[in-house]
Every structure is written in C-alpha cells, then in structure tokens.
Design a protein around this motif. Structure first.
Motif, short mmCIF file in Angstrom:
data_model
loop_
_atom_site.label_atom_id
_atom_site.label_comp_id
_atom_site.label_asym_id
_atom_site.label_seq_id
_atom_site.Cartn_x
_atom_site.Cartn_y
_atom_site.Cartn_z
N PHE A 46 0.79 -1.23 0.04
CA PHE A 46 0.15 -0.01 0.11
C PHE A 46 0.73 1.32 0.14
CE2 PHE A 46 -2.56 -3.55 2.24
CZ PHE A 46 -3.62 -3.32 1.23
N GLY A 47 2.15 1.15 -0.08
CA GLY A 47 3.13 2.10 -0.16
C GLY A 47 3.24 2.76 -1.21
N ASP A 48 3.84 4.03 -1.39
CA ASP A 48 3.89 4.75 -2.50
C ASP A 48 5.38 5.09 -2.63
OD1 ASP A 48 4.52 6.45 -4.75
OD2 ASP A 48 3.19 8.10 -3.88
N PRO A 49 6.24 4.15 -3.13
CA PRO A 49 7.87 4.41 -3.57
C PRO A 49 8.38 5.91 -3.66
CG PRO A 49 7.10 3.13 -5.06
CD PRO A 49 5.86 3.41 -4.28
N THR A 50 7.33 6.87 -4.41
CA THR A 50 7.92 7.99 -4.92
C THR A 50 7.59 9.09 -4.08
OG1 THR A 50 5.62 8.48 -5.94
CG2 THR A 50 7.45 7.05 -7.14
N ARG A 51 6.65 8.92 -2.83
CA ARG A 51 6.29 9.91 -2.30
C ARG A 51 7.37 10.86 -1.52
NH1 ARG A 51 1.21 11.06 0.37
NH2 ARG A 51 1.50 12.13 2.31
N LEU A 52 8.46 10.32 -1.25
CA LEU A 52 9.28 11.16 -0.53
C LEU A 52 10.59 11.80 -1.63
CD1 LEU A 52 10.04 9.34 2.64
CD2 LEU A 52 8.73 11.19 2.35
N GLY A 53 10.34 11.32 -2.93
CA GLY A 53 11.30 11.92 -3.93
C GLY A 53 12.48 11.41 -3.89
N LEU A 54 12.77 10.36 -3.18
CA LEU A 54 14.15 9.82 -2.93
C LEU A 54 14.79 9.37 -4.12
CD1 LEU A 54 13.55 8.02 0.49
CD2 LEU A 54 14.36 10.30 0.25
N ASP A 55 16.13 9.31 -4.41
CA ASP A 55 16.78 8.61 -5.28
C ASP A 55 16.67 7.22 -5.29
OD1 ASP A 55 19.32 7.46 -6.55
OD2 ASP A 55 19.10 9.31 -7.50
N ARG A 56 16.63 6.55 -6.40
CA ARG A 56 16.34 5.02 -6.67
C ARG A 56 17.57 4.26 -5.75
NH1 ARG A 56 12.48 2.61 -9.71
NH2 ARG A 56 13.89 0.61 -9.79
#
Length: 218
Positions: free
Chosen positions: A208-218
């Motif tokens: 249920f998470g959004d991996p792009t939410r915090l704008g972190l580098d891959r």
C-alpha cells in the motif's frame, strides 16, 4: 514395513512450531498457537506431552532425526529437560540424533532449499539470531571475546548442498545501542504496532506504500 526416514523439526521459542517430514513425503506442520489459540505462543516444557502428541496423530510415526532451532531466547537453557520429554513421549529410532541448528542457518535452509537454484548468494537480516557460542556453522570471526554476542546479519554462498558462511555482522545485545537493519525494522514495527511479533503486519503494509512519495533517489 516402513521404508522412509522421518525428520522432526522443532521451534521452541516465539511462534513455537513442529514439522514432520518423511524422506519421500510430507506429513504435517503446525504452529502451537493454532492448537492453543494463544497468539505467538512460546514453546514450553510439556508441549509434546500435553499438546502436540494429543492433537497431531502423525507424531505416532517412528522418528529418526530431531532438528531443533533456537535463537537467543532463554529456552535453550532447558535442553536437557526437553530432550528427556522427547524420549518419554515419542517413538524415537534406536540410534536417533538430536541436532541443534543456529538461527540464521535455519533461515537459509527454509529459503534456498525451496528454490530451483543450484547455487546462490544468501543474505539473512534479522533482529537477533543465535549467540556466537551456539553457531552450528563455521564462521571465521568466531573468537572467545565474542561468544555472548548475537548474529544480526549473515552472508552465505551455497552450491548444491555445500554451504559456506562468508561473514556475519554481530551485536553485543545492548538495547540502548541497536545495530543492523533487523534492529531498525524491529523498532519501526514497535512504533507502528505496539507489542511483540508484529513484523508481519509491517510487511503486509508494503503493497500500500508509494515509493515515489518522498522523492528519494532510487
């Protein structure tokens, strides 16, 4: 005439469980909590006499090998009493061995040997596994001053049935100075879900998470 060998696997710590395998068949596997209805029920003296043998008829089979896994929990201090109980209530072969397997090595067996791979690198990351003094695999860093320390990460190379422990990360057990990703995950879980043994709930939240939410580098 029985032409199979039977192996009994036992976990006596949190989420206590038993599994009985034949060399040609699977017989049974269950957690203690499913029989007692006590969530995350721990192993205890009397489990085989009062619970498992009364509820799991497959345990009537002759057992050729017993394999036990402990982590750093205090239950390992009761080995002599546990073994006396096994000999009393189970149908054990005349020359049966009782083997102990250290915690991270058990994680490796429960993962790699269920895969189709002939070789692999295996990384185990855990909150705390076995004490160094209880390791059942060879580790080059083992030395007298670290015997009471705990494994928190382990790294292996596996080829066929050959297992080589490349290295381990260990921790002195000081709860005020946690070490390793497993410790971090344990503390994170406790912050979200109070109580013990809720790491699976954290795992269940992952989809249920959004991996792009915090704008972190891959």
């Amino acid at each position: 005439m029985i032409d199979e060998s039977f192996v009994l696997g036992v976990n006596r710590t949190v989420d206590a469980s038993v599994c009985l395998l034949g060399s040609k068949s699977f017989l049974c596997s269950t957690q203690k909590e499913r029989l007692t209805r006590g969530k995350h029920d721990w192993g205890a003296l009397g489990d085989f006499r009062d619970i498992y043998t009364k509820r799991v008829p497959e345990l009537d089979n002759r057992i050729d090998v017993v394999v036990e896994c402990y982590s750093s929990d205090a239950e390992i201090r009761n080995l002599e009493q546990y073994h006396a109980e096994l000999k009393e209530v189970l149908n054990l072969a005349d020359t049966f061995p009782i083997l102990q397997m250290s915690h991270h090595l058990a994680h490796l067996y429960s993962s790699y040997f269920l895969t189709p791979f002939d070789e692999a690198a295996v990384m185990v990351v855990d909150f705390q596994g076995s004490h160094v003094r209880n390791f059942s695999e060879h580790w080059k860093g083992r030395s007298p001053e670290f015997m009471n320390w705990l494994e928190v990460s382990s790294f292996y190379r596996v080829e066929g049935n050959e297992i080589a422990c490349l290295d381990k990360q260990i921790w002195n057990g000081d709860r005020l100075r946690p070490v390793g990703l497993g410790c971090f995950y344990n503390h994170l879980t406790g912050a979200v879900f109070p109580g013990l043994g809720n790491e699976g709930k954290m795992m269940g939240l992952a989809p249920f998470g959004d991996p792009t939410r915090l704008g972190l580098d891959r």
